[in-house]
Design an enzyme around this catalytic site. Structure first.
Site, mmCIF file in Angstrom:
data_model
loop_
_atom_site.group_PDB
_atom_site.id
_atom_site.type_symbol
_atom_site.label_atom_id
_atom_site.label_comp_id
_atom_site.label_asym_id
_atom_site.label_seq_id
_atom_site.Cartn_x
_atom_site.Cartn_y
_atom_site.Cartn_z
ATOM 1 N N CYS A 142 0.869 -1.189 0.000
ATOM 2 C CA CYS A 142 0.000 0.000 0.000
ATOM 3 C C CYS A 142 0.906 1.239 0.000
ATOM 4 N N CYS A 202 2.356 3.005 -3.226
ATOM 5 C CA CYS A 202 1.558 3.996 -3.964
ATOM 6 C C CYS A 202 1.121 5.168 -3.092
ATOM 7 N N HIS A 203 0.965 4.937 -1.807
ATOM 8 C CA HIS A 203 0.314 5.964 -0.983
ATOM 9 C C HIS A 203 1.229 6.716 -0.017
ATOM 10 N N CYS A 219 -8.308 -1.875 -3.700
ATOM 11 C CA CYS A 219 -6.883 -1.631 -3.953
ATOM 12 C C CYS A 219 -6.105 -2.937 -3.974
ATOM 13 N N CYS A 243 -33.185 -1.564 15.720
ATOM 14 C CA CYS A 243 -32.161 -0.715 16.334
ATOM 15 C C CYS A 243 -32.865 0.432 17.065
ATOM 16 N N CYS A 247 -34.182 0.043 20.777
ATOM 17 C CA CYS A 247 -33.215 0.216 21.867
ATOM 18 C C CYS A 247 -32.561 1.591 21.866
ATOM 19 N N HIS A 248 -32.202 2.070 20.678
ATOM 20 C CA HIS A 248 -31.393 3.286 20.648
ATOM 21 C C HIS A 248 -32.201 4.581 20.544
ATOM 22 N N ARG A 303 -19.742 -4.242 15.258
ATOM 23 C CA ARG A 303 -20.499 -3.841 16.448
ATOM 24 C C ARG A 303 -21.990 -3.970 16.183
ATOM 25 N N CYS A 313 -24.942 -6.244 18.160
ATOM 26 C CA CYS A 313 -26.285 -5.837 18.591
ATOM 27 C C CYS A 313 -27.349 -6.733 17.975
HETATM 28 C C1 HEC Z 1 -31.673 -5.043 22.550
HETATM 29 C C2 HEC Z 1 -31.286 -3.660 22.470
HETATM 30 C C3 HEC Z 1 -30.394 -3.261 21.297
HETATM 31 C C4 HEC Z 1 -30.705 -3.365 19.975
HETATM 32 C C5 HEC Z 1 -31.918 -3.970 19.302
HETATM 33 C C6 HEC Z 1 -29.591 -2.747 19.290
HETATM 34 N N1 HEC Z 1 -28.667 -2.314 20.173
HETATM 35 FE FE1 HEC Z 1 -26.962 -1.309 19.734
HETATM 36 N N2 HEC Z 1 -26.417 -1.364 21.687
HETATM 37 C C7 HEC Z 1 -27.165 -1.876 22.711
HETATM 38 C C8 HEC Z 1 -26.393 -1.795 23.963
HETATM 39 C C9 HEC Z 1 -26.855 -2.261 25.337
HETATM 40 C C10 HEC Z 1 -25.154 -1.212 23.618
HETATM 41 C C11 HEC Z 1 -23.979 -0.921 24.555
HETATM 42 C C12 HEC Z 1 -24.064 0.417 25.122
HETATM 43 C C13 HEC Z 1 -22.921 1.278 24.741
HETATM 44 O O1 HEC Z 1 -21.863 0.782 24.345
HETATM 45 O O2 HEC Z 1 -23.084 2.509 24.805
HETATM 46 C C14 HEC Z 1 -25.205 -0.949 22.194
HETATM 47 C C15 HEC Z 1 -24.188 -0.350 21.496
HETATM 48 C C16 HEC Z 1 -24.267 0.028 20.167
HETATM 49 C C17 HEC Z 1 -23.264 0.803 19.477
HETATM 50 C C18 HEC Z 1 -21.982 1.325 20.079
HETATM 51 C C19 HEC Z 1 -22.221 2.587 20.829
HETATM 52 C C20 HEC Z 1 -20.958 3.246 21.264
HETATM 53 O O3 HEC Z 1 -21.003 4.427 21.659
HETATM 54 O O4 HEC Z 1 -19.878 2.643 21.210
HETATM 55 C C21 HEC Z 1 -23.706 0.976 18.205
HETATM 56 C C22 HEC Z 1 -23.006 1.736 17.111
HETATM 57 C C23 HEC Z 1 -24.976 0.291 18.089
HETATM 58 N N3 HEC Z 1 -25.296 -0.260 19.300
HETATM 59 C C24 HEC Z 1 -25.742 0.243 16.946
HETATM 60 C C25 HEC Z 1 -26.877 -0.542 16.810
HETATM 61 C C26 HEC Z 1 -27.554 -0.799 15.554
HETATM 62 C C27 HEC Z 1 -27.144 -0.209 14.216
HETATM 63 C C28 HEC Z 1 -28.567 -1.631 15.810
HETATM 64 C C29 HEC Z 1 -29.535 -2.275 14.837
HETATM 65 C C30 HEC Z 1 -28.920 -3.182 13.883
HETATM 66 C C31 HEC Z 1 -28.580 -1.871 17.250
HETATM 67 N N4 HEC Z 1 -27.530 -1.218 17.808
HETATM 68 C C32 HEC Z 1 -29.518 -2.632 17.914
HETATM 69 C C33 HEC Z 1 -28.445 -2.373 22.599
HETATM 70 C C34 HEC Z 1 -29.109 -2.619 21.428
HETATM 71 C C1 HEC Z 2 -0.505 0.497 -7.525
HETATM 72 C C2 HEC Z 2 -0.910 1.568 -6.634
HETATM 73 C C3 HEC Z 2 -1.812 1.266 -5.458
HETATM 74 C C4 HEC Z 2 -1.638 0.326 -4.472
HETATM 75 C C5 HEC Z 2 -0.590 -0.752 -4.363
HETATM 76 C C6 HEC Z 2 -2.677 0.582 -3.502
HETATM 77 N N1 HEC Z 2 -3.469 1.610 -3.904
HETATM 78 FE FE1 HEC Z 2 -4.925 2.508 -2.838
HETATM 79 N N2 HEC Z 2 -5.376 3.699 -4.428
HETATM 80 C C7 HEC Z 2 -4.662 3.744 -5.603
HETATM 81 C C8 HEC Z 2 -5.322 4.672 -6.517
HETATM 82 C C9 HEC Z 2 -4.863 5.012 -7.937
HETATM 83 C C10 HEC Z 2 -6.450 5.167 -5.826
HETATM 84 C C11 HEC Z 2 -7.480 6.189 -6.314
HETATM 85 C C12 HEC Z 2 -8.628 5.597 -7.035
HETATM 86 C C13 HEC Z 2 -9.544 6.732 -7.452
HETATM 87 O O1 HEC Z 2 -10.045 7.451 -6.563
HETATM 88 O O2 HEC Z 2 -9.740 6.898 -8.635
HETATM 89 C C14 HEC Z 2 -6.440 4.535 -4.519
HETATM 90 C C15 HEC Z 2 -7.358 4.818 -3.518
HETATM 91 C C16 HEC Z 2 -7.213 4.403 -2.207
HETATM 92 C C17 HEC Z 2 -8.046 4.859 -1.112
HETATM 93 C C18 HEC Z 2 -9.186 5.849 -1.217
HETATM 94 C C19 HEC Z 2 -8.734 7.260 -1.077
HETATM 95 C C20 HEC Z 2 -9.877 8.237 -1.234
HETATM 96 O O3 HEC Z 2 -9.600 9.395 -1.529
HETATM 97 O O4 HEC Z 2 -11.046 7.851 -1.073
HETATM 98 C C21 HEC Z 2 -7.617 4.206 0.008
HETATM 99 C C22 HEC Z 2 -8.174 4.347 1.412
HETATM 100 C C23 HEC Z 2 -6.529 3.340 -0.406
HETATM 101 N N3 HEC Z 2 -6.328 3.485 -1.732
HETATM 102 C C24 HEC Z 2 -5.871 2.466 0.451
HETATM 103 C C25 HEC Z 2 -4.978 1.488 0.010
HETATM 104 C C26 HEC Z 2 -4.507 0.402 0.830
HETATM 105 C C27 HEC Z 2 -4.859 0.177 2.293
HETATM 106 C C28 HEC Z 2 -3.684 -0.352 0.030
HETATM 107 C C29 HEC Z 2 -2.986 -1.634 0.381
HETATM 108 C C30 HEC Z 2 -3.855 -2.745 0.736
HETATM 109 C C31 HEC Z 2 -3.636 0.289 -1.276
HETATM 110 N N4 HEC Z 2 -4.455 1.389 -1.261
HETATM 111 C C32 HEC Z 2 -2.864 -0.146 -2.333
HETATM 112 C C33 HEC Z 2 -3.487 3.072 -5.870
HETATM 113 C C34 HEC Z 2 -2.965 2.053 -5.105
#
Ligand code: HEC
Ligand code: HEC
Length: 268
Positions: free
Chosen positions: A68, A71-72, A109, A173, A176-177, A225, A229
């Site tokens: 990576c 190129c970067h 990439c 989601c 709960c949230h 994460r 949930c």
């Molecule tokens: C049964 C209740 C419940 C449901 C349904 C639920 N969550 Fe959660 N979620 C929690 C609890 C409890 C935590 C932990 C509290 C914390 O980390 O702040 C949490 C934590 C999270 C966090 C991390 C919060 C942080 O600040 O780090 C994210 C993001 C999240 N939930 C997204 C979702 C999404 C998207 C969905 C639906 C797909 C979902 N949750 C469904 C209970 C729930």
């Molecule tokens: C041969 C060169 C090359 C290699 C190796 C390469 N990249 Fe890239 N990467 C590119 C080019 C070119 C773009 C831009 C594509 C575009 O936006 O048109 C890009 C875009 C990206 C972006 C997005 C940047 C944006 O502006 O959104 C990320 C993140 C990234 N590369 C991460 C990686 C990582 C992690 C690796 C290794 C696993 C990797 N690249 C390997 C050439 C490379």
């Protein structure tokens, strides 16, 4: 008075949380090494980002032996747009022709430029690279586009997925949230996702994911994460990288727009 009661409850809450985190359930609890790091004030997630993620970023791979960094990195620094990319994803990607998240951009990439089989979204390697890019973007303000027509479509779909009741307990989601926000579930406060909802202070969740989870002893991404949930709510987990998950990520992350990335975070 009220404030100190809440503070007291929070302190009790976090003491319980800690006891749980260090209890020795196999595979669940924090490892002794990580606990030692944590006590020294070191976030094991940052070590993971730098060592595993940074290591992979520098590692030449594929038929052309490109890393990576090949190129970067310009003049010894990761180019700005890659070092801050974590703040802008999920976003529309020309190569993919759709909205993708950072994990998926890394895969593109890998296949297009390194010409290797990309690490799967579930793999430790993809999470390591993702966490490294989030780590580089620390301090950058989250700014996910929700206004272009395609982004708006994803935002609306994400909000829809957020409100969709699924699984045997018929939970969404939103239940709960939003509806239960401010209440406590299994000793954890249910918080609205974002700055606030209906006057209840929320959590700008997207500013600290990927996070090192003490109960899992590993770094998890925001989508992982969500899966946690979903599992807890008795739902079938939606696949990482699916349109539903990317839309949900775009929606939830946009609720943290304006918050500075503090990634990787440290969570129970
Ligand atoms: C049964 C209740 C419940 C449901 C349904 C639920 N969550 Fe959660 N979620 C929690 C609890 C409890 C935590 C932990 C509290 C914390 O980390 O702040 C949490 C934590 C999270 C966090 C991390 C919060 C942080 O600040 O780090 C994210 C993001 C999240 N939930 C997204 C979702 C999404 C998207 C969905 C639906 C797909 C979902 N949750 C469904 C209970 C729930
Ligand atoms: C041969 C060169 C090359 C290699 C190796 C390469 N990249 Fe890239 N990467 C590119 C080019 C070119 C773009 C831009 C594509 C575009 O936006 O048109 C890009 C875009 C990206 C972006 C997005 C940047 C944006 O502006 O959104 C990320 C993140 C990234 N590369 C991460 C990686 C990582 C992690 C690796 C290794 C696993 C990797 N690249 C390997 C050439 C490379």
């Amino acid at each position: 008075m009220k404030k100190s009661v809440i503070l007291g409850a929070l302190l009790v809450g976090s003491a319980l949380l800690f006891n749980q985190a260090i209890s020795k359930e196999p595979g669940e609890a924090i490892s002794e090494e990580d606990w030692a790091l944590y006590q020294e004030g070191i976030n094991p997630g940052e070590v993971f980002a730098e060592e595993e993620g940074g290591g992979l970023f520098e590692k030449p791979m594929g038929p052309k032996n490109l890393s990576c960094a090949s190129c970067h990195v310009k003049d010894g620094e990761v180019e700005e747009r890659v070092a801050t990319a974590a703040a802008y994803y999920p976003k529309f990607d020309k190569d993919a022709g759709m909205i993708i998240n950072l994990e998926q951009r890394i895969q593109i990439c890998q296949s297009k430029y390194q010409e290797v089989k990309p690490f799967s979204l579930k793999s430790k390697e993809n999470t390591a690279l993702t966490t490294y890019l989030y780590y580089l973007a620390q301090g950058t303000k989250i700014n996910v586009d929700t206004t272009s027509p395609v982004a708006k479509e994803y935002y609306d779909y994400g909000r829809y997925v957020f409100t969709l009741k699924r699984g045997k307990r018929n939970l969404s989601c939103q239940v709960c949230h939003e509806f239960a926000a401010g209440k406590v579930l299994r000793m954890q406060w249910l918080k609205p996702l974002g700055f606030e909802y209906n006057g209840i202070k929320g959590t700008t969740a997207a500013d600290h994911w990927p996070a090192f989870r003490m109960t899992k002893n590993k770094v998890q991404t925001l989508q992982q994460r969500f899966q946690g949930c979903q599992k807890q709510a008795g739902q079938k987990k939606l696949p990482l990288g699916s349109k539903e998950m990317v839309a949900l990520e775009l929606y939830v992350k946009s609720l943290s727009n304006g918050a500075e990335l503090k990634t990787p975070g440290l969570r129970r």
